[in-house]
Design a protein around this motif. Structure first.
Motif, PDB file in Angstrom:
ATOM      1  N   GLU A  36      12.377  -2.890 -39.726  1.00  0.00           N
ATOM      2  CA  GLU A  36      12.010  -3.500 -40.025  1.00  0.00           C
ATOM      3  C   GLU A  36      12.779  -4.888 -39.857  1.00  0.00           C
ATOM      4  OE1 GLU A  36       8.303  -5.319 -39.969  1.00  0.00           O
ATOM      5  OE2 GLU A  36       8.530  -2.903 -39.281  1.00  0.00           O
ATOM      6  N   ALA A  37      13.702  -4.318 -40.771  1.00  0.00           N
ATOM      7  CA  ALA A  37      14.903  -5.528 -40.660  1.00  0.00           C
ATOM      8  C   ALA A  37      15.481  -6.137 -39.129  1.00  0.00           C
ATOM      9  CB  ALA A  37      15.958  -4.633 -41.090  1.00  0.00           C
ATOM     10  N   ALA A  38      15.456  -5.357 -38.127  1.00  0.00           N
ATOM     11  CA  ALA A  38      15.649  -5.607 -36.434  1.00  0.00           C
ATOM     12  C   ALA A  38      14.794  -6.520 -36.051  1.00  0.00           C
ATOM     13  CB  ALA A  38      15.827  -4.455 -35.844  1.00  0.00           C
ATOM     14  N   ARG A  39      13.339  -6.077 -36.571  1.00  0.00           N
ATOM     15  CA  ARG A  39      12.602  -6.855 -36.126  1.00  0.00           C
ATOM     16  C   ARG A  39      12.224  -8.530 -36.187  1.00  0.00           C
ATOM     17  NH1 ARG A  39       8.055  -8.494 -37.604  1.00  0.00           N
ATOM     18  NH2 ARG A  39       7.543  -7.942 -39.191  1.00  0.00           N
ATOM     19  N   LEU A  40      12.405  -8.384 -37.852  1.00  0.00           N
ATOM     20  CA  LEU A  40      13.072 -10.270 -38.820  1.00  0.00           C
ATOM     21  C   LEU A  40      14.278 -10.614 -38.185  1.00  0.00           C
ATOM     22  CD1 LEU A  40      10.917  -8.475 -41.397  1.00  0.00           C
ATOM     23  CD2 LEU A  40      10.382 -10.077 -40.408  1.00  0.00           C
ATOM     24  N   ASP A  41      14.947 -10.091 -37.931  1.00  0.00           N
ATOM     25  CA  ASP A  41      16.341 -10.458 -38.186  1.00  0.00           C
ATOM     26  C   ASP A  41      17.120 -10.169 -38.690  1.00  0.00           C
ATOM     27  OD1 ASP A  41      19.347 -11.066 -36.533  1.00  0.00           O
ATOM     28  OD2 ASP A  41      17.422 -12.927 -35.753  1.00  0.00           O
ATOM     29  N   ARG A  42      16.656  -9.173 -40.051  1.00  0.00           N
ATOM     30  CA  ARG A  42      17.378  -9.870 -41.705  1.00  0.00           C
ATOM     31  C   ARG A  42      17.854  -8.590 -41.826  1.00  0.00           C
ATOM     32  NH1 ARG A  42      16.300 -15.113 -44.087  1.00  0.00           N
ATOM     33  NH2 ARG A  42      14.415 -15.580 -43.117  1.00  0.00           N
ATOM     34  N   ARG A  50      12.909  -9.361 -50.360  1.00  0.00           N
ATOM     35  CA  ARG A  50      11.497  -9.410 -50.397  1.00  0.00           C
ATOM     36  C   ARG A  50      10.447  -8.066 -50.954  1.00  0.00           C
ATOM     37  NH1 ARG A  50       9.561 -13.640 -50.596  1.00  0.00           N
ATOM     38  NH2 ARG A  50       7.794 -13.669 -49.108  1.00  0.00           N
ATOM     39  N   ALA A  51      10.541  -7.033 -50.306  1.00  0.00           N
ATOM     40  CA  ALA A  51       9.920  -6.553 -50.902  1.00  0.00           C
ATOM     41  C   ALA A  51       9.428  -5.687 -52.405  1.00  0.00           C
ATOM     42  CB  ALA A  51      10.014  -4.620 -49.930  1.00  0.00           C
ATOM     43  N   TRP A  52      10.650  -5.893 -52.718  1.00  0.00           N
ATOM     44  CA  TRP A  52      10.551  -5.643 -54.525  1.00  0.00           C
ATOM     45  C   TRP A  52       9.910  -7.296 -54.983  1.00  0.00           C
ATOM     46  CZ3 TRP A  52       9.889  -3.177 -58.459  1.00  0.00           C
ATOM     47  CH2 TRP A  52       9.983  -4.221 -59.723  1.00  0.00           C
ATOM     48  N   LYS A  53       9.972  -8.092 -54.286  1.00  0.00           N
ATOM     49  CA  LYS A  53       9.264  -9.460 -55.069  1.00  0.00           C
ATOM     50  C   LYS A  53       7.818  -9.267 -54.485  1.00  0.00           C
ATOM     51  CE  LYS A  53      14.022 -12.406 -54.815  1.00  0.00           C
ATOM     52  NZ  LYS A  53      14.328 -13.789 -53.721  1.00  0.00           N
ATOM     53  N   LEU A  54       7.664  -8.794 -53.754  1.00  0.00           N
ATOM     54  CA  LEU A  54       5.950  -8.820 -53.228  1.00  0.00           C
ATOM     55  C   LEU A  54       5.466  -7.299 -53.455  1.00  0.00           C
ATOM     56  CD1 LEU A  54       6.275  -9.423 -49.422  1.00  0.00           C
ATOM     57  CD2 LEU A  54       5.208 -10.945 -50.711  1.00  0.00           C
TER      58      LEU A  54
END
Length: 76
Positions: A36-42, A50-54
């Motif tokens: 997911e990090a690669a897909r989002l370029d993050r 971000r997952a924690w915040k959500l």
């Protein structure tokens, strides 16, 4: 410096604290996060933050260990 000034300074420092912290994930979960990090370029860190915040509102709804133990004890 007053106690109020010290408290304000400590609160500000905690918001920008970037100390390293080790977290351990199962291999399959870590692989998904990497993908997911690669897909989002993050970064991995960004994805986890971000997952924690959500998810934090839902996580706060979960019973604590003490709540579950109390419920089990009263079921006798």
């Amino acid at each position: 410096m007053t106690d109020k000034d010290t408290l304000a300074k400590n609160n500000e420092a905690s918001k920008t604290d970037k100390r390293k912290q080790s977290l351990y994930f199962p291999e399959s979960m870590l692989q998904e996060i990497k993908e997911e990090a690669a897909r989002l370029d993050r970064s991995l860190s960004w994805v986890v933050q971000r997952a924690w915040k959500l998810a934090r509102i839902d996580i706060k709804k979960l019973p604590s260990v003490n709540d579950v133990a109390d419920d089990e004890d009263s079921g006798d």
